[in-house]
Design a protein around this motif. Structure first.
Motif, PDB file in Angstrom:
ATOM      1  N   ARG A  45     -16.893 -60.123  25.956  1.00 18.33           N
ATOM      2  CA  ARG A  45     -16.606 -60.818  27.209  1.00 18.33           C
ATOM      3  C   ARG A  45     -15.105 -60.847  27.495  1.00 18.33           C
ATOM      4  O   ARG A  45     -14.686 -60.783  28.664  1.00 18.33           O
ATOM      5  CB  ARG A  45     -17.161 -62.240  27.137  1.00 18.33           C
ATOM      6  N   LEU A  46     -14.313 -60.954  26.444  1.00 14.86           N
ATOM      7  CA  LEU A  46     -12.864 -60.886  26.633  1.00 14.86           C
ATOM      8  C   LEU A  46     -12.447 -59.513  27.172  1.00 14.86           C
ATOM      9  O   LEU A  46     -11.559 -59.417  28.026  1.00 14.86           O
ATOM     10  CB  LEU A  46     -12.142 -61.177  25.318  1.00 14.86           C
ATOM     11  N   ALA A  47     -13.080 -58.469  26.670  1.00 19.13           N
ATOM     12  CA  ALA A  47     -12.767 -57.117  27.154  1.00 19.13           C
ATOM     13  C   ALA A  47     -13.138 -56.976  28.627  1.00 19.13           C
ATOM     14  O   ALA A  47     -12.397 -56.379  29.422  1.00 19.13           O
ATOM     15  CB  ALA A  47     -13.510 -56.075  26.321  1.00 19.13           C
ATOM     16  N   LEU A  48     -14.300 -57.558  29.022  1.00 18.58           N
ATOM     17  CA  LEU A  48     -14.703 -57.505  30.428  1.00 18.58           C
ATOM     18  C   LEU A  48     -13.731 -58.298  31.284  1.00 18.58           C
ATOM     19  O   LEU A  48     -13.341 -57.861  32.377  1.00 18.58           O
ATOM     20  CB  LEU A  48     -16.122 -58.063  30.571  1.00 18.58           C
ATOM     21  N   ALA A  49     -13.331 -59.474  30.806  1.00 23.32           N
ATOM     22  CA  ALA A  49     -12.367 -60.287  31.554  1.00 23.32           C
ATOM     23  C   ALA A  49     -11.037 -59.562  31.701  1.00 23.32           C
ATOM     24  O   ALA A  49     -10.370 -59.661  32.737  1.00 23.32           O
ATOM     25  CB  ALA A  49     -12.171 -61.629  30.853  1.00 23.32           C
ATOM     26  N   THR A  50     -10.643 -58.840  30.661  1.00 21.28           N
ATOM     27  CA  THR A  50      -9.403 -58.053  30.736  1.00 21.28           C
ATOM     28  C   THR A  50      -9.502 -57.004  31.833  1.00 21.28           C
ATOM     29  O   THR A  50      -8.578 -56.822  32.633  1.00 21.28           O
ATOM     30  CB  THR A  50      -9.121 -57.368  29.388  1.00 21.28           C
ATOM     31  N   ALA A  51     -10.651 -56.325  31.876  1.00 22.43           N
ATOM     32  CA  ALA A  51     -10.849 -55.294  32.900  1.00 22.43           C
ATOM     33  C   ALA A  51     -10.795 -55.909  34.305  1.00 22.43           C
ATOM     34  O   ALA A  51     -10.191 -55.347  35.222  1.00 22.43           O
ATOM     35  CB  ALA A  51     -12.171 -54.577  32.684  1.00 22.43           C
ATOM     36  N   VAL A  52     -11.429 -57.078  34.445  1.00 25.13           N
ATOM     37  CA  VAL A  52     -11.428 -57.743  35.758  1.00 25.13           C
ATOM     38  C   VAL A  52     -10.005 -58.126  36.160  1.00 25.13           C
ATOM     39  O   VAL A  52      -9.593 -57.934  37.315  1.00 25.13           O
ATOM     40  CB  VAL A  52     -12.333 -58.989  35.733  1.00 25.13           C
ATOM     41  N   ALA A  53      -9.231 -58.668  35.222  1.00 25.25           N
ATOM     42  CA  ALA A  53      -7.864 -59.088  35.530  1.00 25.25           C
ATOM     43  C   ALA A  53      -6.992 -57.896  35.911  1.00 25.25           C
ATOM     44  O   ALA A  53      -6.203 -57.961  36.863  1.00 25.25           O
ATOM     45  CB  ALA A  53      -7.266 -59.814  34.329  1.00 25.25           C
ATOM     46  N   VAL A  54      -7.131 -56.802  35.175  1.00 29.69           N
ATOM     47  CA  VAL A  54      -6.335 -55.608  35.467  1.00 29.69           C
ATOM     48  C   VAL A  54      -6.715 -55.031  36.828  1.00 29.69           C
ATOM     49  O   VAL A  54      -5.849 -54.663  37.637  1.00 29.69           O
ATOM     50  CB  VAL A  54      -6.521 -54.553  34.355  1.00 29.69           C
ATOM     51  N   VAL A  55      -8.026 -54.969  37.098  1.00 28.97           N
ATOM     52  CA  VAL A  55      -8.478 -54.437  38.388  1.00 28.97           C
ATOM     53  C   VAL A  55      -7.997 -55.328  39.533  1.00 28.97           C
ATOM     54  O   VAL A  55      -7.605 -54.836  40.605  1.00 28.97           O
ATOM     55  CB  VAL A  55     -10.017 -54.318  38.410  1.00 28.97           C
ATOM     56  N   ALA A  56      -8.004 -56.652  39.317  1.00 29.94           N
ATOM     57  CA  ALA A  56      -7.533 -57.577  40.354  1.00 29.94           C
ATOM     58  C   ALA A  56      -6.071 -57.316  40.685  1.00 29.94           C
ATOM     59  O   ALA A  56      -5.672 -57.314  41.855  1.00 29.94           O
ATOM     60  CB  ALA A  56      -7.723 -59.020  39.892  1.00 29.94           C
ATOM     61  N   CYS A  57      -5.256 -57.104  39.650  1.00 30.91           N
ATOM     62  CA  CYS A  57      -3.837 -56.818  39.869  1.00 30.91           C
ATOM     63  C   CYS A  57      -3.646 -55.484  40.587  1.00 30.91           C
ATOM     64  O   CYS A  57      -2.827 -55.363  41.497  1.00 30.91           O
ATOM     65  CB  CYS A  57      -3.093 -56.819  38.537  1.00 30.91           C
ATOM     66  N   LEU A  58      -4.407 -54.482  40.166  1.00 28.03           N
ATOM     67  CA  LEU A  58      -4.290 -53.166  40.800  1.00 28.03           C
ATOM     68  C   LEU A  58      -4.816 -53.204  42.229  1.00 28.03           C
ATOM     69  O   LEU A  58      -4.349 -52.443  43.093  1.00 28.03           O
ATOM     70  CB  LEU A  58      -5.046 -52.120  39.977  1.00 28.03           C
ATOM     71  N   LEU A  59      -5.782 -54.089  42.483  1.00 22.97           N
ATOM     72  CA  LEU A  59      -6.283 -54.247  43.848  1.00 22.97           C
ATOM     73  C   LEU A  59      -5.177 -54.737  44.769  1.00 22.97           C
ATOM     74  O   LEU A  59      -5.022 -54.250  45.897  1.00 22.97           O
ATOM     75  CB  LEU A  59      -7.453 -55.228  43.854  1.00 22.97           C
TER      76      LEU A  59
END
Length: 443
Positions: A45-59
């Motif tokens: 779940r931490l890995a998924l949250a990391t992906a979400v945070a990175v994608v949010a920043c790149l968005l």
């Protein structure tokens, strides 16, 4: 003894697969099961949250850059097309001014005054010089062809005026016919073509300004990125019972700054575009059109006298043009937010015209011609020159304001686009680093 036949049992369906549903296959089920098992663990779940945070920043990085960059391009297009429209109007004004000068000089008879000749040649020269520049920045083959047609027609017009001058110097009545032909060629061929170019250019300006406002839609994705990053932080705080993650905090600051910069620039650019469209740009177009109409009315004043008693239609045209010019100057006043000089100067010239018409209507044609061609300080010619100079000055002022404000907003939007891109990427790096600290705790 014969052995009994062997019966093969049909393959049993996966009890987890609904009847009639296609079998996903062992490999696909294995990947899905492994993914579900991974997400059931805290590291997963931490890995998924990391992906979400990175994608949010790149968005934010991508949409902020696209919003600022697209708006900057639209503003620069509006700046270019607005300048093109003003140039087209000025070309039209130069040609109408040349015709008004030539027509007025024709009243003198014989060799026209040197000042009038210089004014005519200056107007024609300015028109000839502006045509290549306008053709170079024209959009589409149709506009380029139209301007090429105008160039040919202007040369023909100048040739007819020269024929009229030559005959007028010798006292030949056919000179008036050449002048009529020249003026008709200008009004029937050149001016309508320039009006078509102006209309198409004005439509492009409107389209450019619409594109400026459309960039605001991308700001929704910027907001989505901020919401996603906030959700990750809230989940992480509840999961780890730690309120602050330095990496995510840095990413949040980067996204907030980038989002604010991009939003302020895009919304500000849209505000600038709308205020320019209803302010200096509208005033520029209205004043330029009013000047063209008034200059055309000046020609009609001369033609009324040239026709000597049969020029009622030219006087009607004069009155129509002056009325329309007055309405346009009122619109320019409203757009600029001030009362300008051209309107009062137009009224002053119209009063001088009324005096000329009174003389002609009373049978004092020679006195009317003398009043129309006089260059004295209190003459109709001086009144018109004062109006023309003031109108040109207003056009120059408001067009410069419009172009400068659009250029400034375009530069601001371009800078904001790069700020959003850099901060969004930096936020993605910070978010990944911050989440990686939590992931290391489970390795």
């Amino acid at each position: 003894m014969t052995a009994p036949p062997t019966t093969t049992s049909p393959p049993q369906a996966d009890p987890g697969t609904p009847a009639g549903a296609p079998d996903e296959g062992p490999a696909r089920r294995s990947v899905r099961d492994r993914l579900a098992a991974e997400l059931a663990t805290t590291p997963g779940r931490l890995a998924l949250a990391t992906a979400v945070a990175v994608v949010a920043c790149l968005l934010l990085a991508i949409t902020g850059f696209l919003a600022g960059n697209s708006q900057s391009a639209a503003l620069r297009d509006a700046q270019r097309d607005a300048a093109q429209l003003v140039g087209t109007q000025e070309l039209r004004n130069d040609l109408v001014s040349a015709d008004a000068t030539a027509t007025n000089s024709f009243l003198v008879g014989g060799l026209e005054p040197a000042e009038a000749r210089e004014a005519y040649e200056a107007s024609v020269s300015e028109a000839a010089q502006s045509l290549p520049a306008l053709a170079a920045t024209a959009q589409g083959a149709a506009e380029t062809d139209d301007l090429a047609t105008v160039s040919d027609s202007v040369q023909r017009y100048a040739g007819l005026v020269e024929s009229a001058r030559a005959n007028n110097r010798q006292g030949f009545p056919v000179g008036a016919a050449y002048l009529d032909q020249a003026s008709s060629a200008l009004r029937d061929e050149v001016l309508p073509t320039l009006d078509d170019v102006a209309v198409s250019t004005s439509q492009r300006v409107d389209s450019d300004l619409t594109s400026v406002s459309l960039s605001q839609a991308l700001l929704l994705f910027v907001l989505l990125g901020l919401v996603a990053l906030a959700a990750v932080q809230l989940w992480l705080a509840r999961r780890t019972h730690r309120r602050l993650n330095m990496g995510l905090a840095a990413a949040t600051v980067a996204l907030l700054v980038g989002g604010i910069v991009a939003t302020a620039a895009v919304l500000g650019g849209n505000g600038v575009a709308r205020s320019v469209a209803s302010g200096p740009y509208a005033a520029t177009v209205a004043t330029s059109q009013a000047l063209s109409l008034a200059t055309d009315a000046k020609s009609m004043e001369s033609f009324t006298l040239i026709k000597r008693g049969s020029g009622a239609e030219f006087e009607d045209s004069y009155q129509t043009s002056v009325t329309q010019a007055r309405d346009l100057l009122n619109e320019a006043d409203d757009a600029a937010g001030t009362r300008n000089d051209p309107l009062s100067l137009l009224d002053a010239w119209d009063e001088k015209h009324a005096e000329i018409r009174a003389l002609d209507d009373d049978g004092q044609w020679d006195d009317a011609v003398a009043a129309a061609t006089s260059t004295a300080d209190d003459s109709a010619g001086a009144a018109f020159t004062a109006f023309s100079d003031a109108a040109h000055a207003d056009v120059q002022t408001t067009s410069t304001q419009a172009v400068d404000r659009l250029a400034s907003a375009a530069t601001t939007a371009q800078i904001a686009a790069w700020v959003a891109l850099v901060l969004g990427v930096a936020g993605a790096v910070a978010a990944a680093a911050g989440m990686n600290v939590r992931l290391k705790e489970y390795r």
